[in-house]
Design a protein around this motif. Sequence first.
Motif, PDB file in Angstrom:
ATOM      1  N   ASN A  82       0.841  -1.191   0.000  1.00 26.63           N
ATOM      2  CA  ASN A  82       0.000   0.000   0.000  1.00 26.63           C
ATOM      3  C   ASN A  82       0.883   1.251   0.000  1.00 26.63           C
ATOM      4  N   PRO A  83       0.552   2.264  -0.818  1.00 25.38           N
ATOM      5  CA  PRO A  83       1.339   3.505  -0.822  1.00 25.38           C
ATOM      6  C   PRO A  83       1.434   4.168   0.559  1.00 25.38           C
ATOM      7  N   ASN A  84       0.405   3.980   1.401  1.00 24.82           N
ATOM      8  CA  ASN A  84       0.459   4.538   2.760  1.00 24.82           C
ATOM      9  C   ASN A  84       1.599   3.922   3.570  1.00 24.82           C
ATOM     10  N   THR A  85       1.887   2.646   3.325  1.00 30.45           N
ATOM     11  CA  THR A  85       2.990   1.968   4.015  1.00 30.45           C
ATOM     12  C   THR A  85       4.317   2.575   3.588  1.00 30.45           C
ATOM     13  N   VAL A  86       4.475   2.813   2.285  1.00 26.14           N
ATOM     14  CA  VAL A  86       5.706   3.438   1.785  1.00 26.14           C
ATOM     15  C   VAL A  86       5.821   4.859   2.322  1.00 26.14           C
ATOM     16  N   MET A  87       4.707   5.590   2.374  1.00 24.28           N
ATOM     17  CA  MET A  87       4.744   6.961   2.901  1.00 24.28           C
ATOM     18  C   MET A  87       5.191   6.952   4.361  1.00 24.28           C
ATOM     19  N   ARG A  88       4.753   5.968   5.114  1.00 23.52           N
ATOM     20  CA  ARG A  88       5.173   5.847   6.517  1.00 23.52           C
ATOM     21  C   ARG A  88       6.690   5.620   6.584  1.00 23.52           C
ATOM     22  N   THR A  89       7.214   4.814   5.675  1.00 22.25           N
ATOM     23  CA  THR A  89       8.652   4.583   5.589  1.00 22.25           C
ATOM     24  C   THR A  89       9.380   5.883   5.264  1.00 22.25           C
ATOM     25  N   TYR A  90       8.880   6.623   4.270  1.00 20.63           N
ATOM     26  CA  TYR A  90       9.519   7.872   3.877  1.00 20.63           C
ATOM     27  C   TYR A  90       9.489   8.888   5.021  1.00 20.63           C
ATOM     28  N   ASP A  91       8.379   8.931   5.762  1.00 20.95           N
ATOM     29  CA  ASP A  91       8.299   9.820   6.928  1.00 20.95           C
ATOM     30  C   ASP A  91       9.382   9.464   7.952  1.00 20.95           C
ATOM     31  N   LEU A  92       9.531   8.172   8.220  1.00 18.67           N
ATOM     32  CA  LEU A  92      10.543   7.714   9.180  1.00 18.67           C
ATOM     33  C   LEU A  92      11.949   8.101   8.702  1.00 18.67           C
ATOM     34  N   LEU A  93      12.241   7.828   7.443  1.00 22.57           N
ATOM     35  CA  LEU A  93      13.578   8.122   6.919  1.00 22.57           C
ATOM     36  C   LEU A  93      13.852   9.624   6.859  1.00 22.57           C
ATOM     37  N   GLN A  94      12.807  10.431   6.679  1.00 20.32           N
ATOM     38  CA  GLN A  94      12.979  11.888   6.750  1.00 20.32           C
ATOM     39  C   GLN A  94      13.317  12.313   8.173  1.00 20.32           C
ATOM     40  N   GLN A  95      12.603  11.749   9.152  1.00 16.26           N
ATOM     41  CA  GLN A  95      12.873  12.064  10.555  1.00 16.26           C
ATOM     42  C   GLN A  95      14.299  11.669  10.944  1.00 16.26           C
ATOM     43  N   GLN A  96      14.790  10.594  10.340  1.00 14.67           N
ATOM     44  CA  GLN A  96      16.141  10.108  10.641  1.00 14.67           C
ATOM     45  C   GLN A  96      17.205  10.816   9.792  1.00 14.67           C
ATOM     46  N   GLU A  97      16.771  11.751   8.947  1.00 15.08           N
ATOM     47  CA  GLU A  97      17.648  12.536   8.082  1.00 15.08           C
ATOM     48  C   GLU A  97      18.427  11.667   7.095  1.00 15.08           C
ATOM     49  N   VAL A  98      17.751  10.627   6.588  1.00 18.48           N
ATOM     50  CA  VAL A  98      18.325   9.736   5.582  1.00 18.48           C
ATOM     51  C   VAL A  98      17.880  10.177   4.192  1.00 18.48           C
ATOM     52  N   ILE A  99      16.658  10.697   4.088  1.00 19.27           N
ATOM     53  CA  ILE A  99      16.147  11.242   2.827  1.00 19.27           C
ATOM     54  C   ILE A  99      15.557  12.624   3.107  1.00 19.27           C
TER      55      ILE A  99
END
Length: 128
Positions: free
Chosen positions: A45-62
């Motif tokens: 689900n795109p919502n699952t990927v968005m949750r991943t992207y949110d996490l990686l943004q918070q971790q300053e990876v993306i």
Amino acid sequence: MEFKDNEAIYLQIAGYMSDHILLGKWQADEKIPSVRELAGDLQVNPNTVMRTYDLLQQQEVIYNKRGLGFFVAPEAAQQVKALRKERFLQQELPEFFKTVSLLDISLDEVQERYARFQQEQAATLPSS
């Protein structure tokens, strides 16, 4: 991608993306797949990927460039290594020590096997 039952899918996707960064498949400041594109590739689900992207943004990876998409942060590889190292030292290493102790495995044996592992890894690297 095969998902494991013992970890949230968005965390497994974050691991997958982090691997791509550490392996050099995605370089600093390089555009990464869109949320929909990665969701389609991984069949989630795109919502699952968005949750991943949110996490990686918070971790300053993306990071997100509004209107352009998501990109690998300049220090992403170092950040991923630091996060994984901390996780390993806090969670996995104590479990490893417990197992070593329960099985009466000596530190000499661990060191010997680690040296063998390093030799095997060095043998698989391409020569320059």
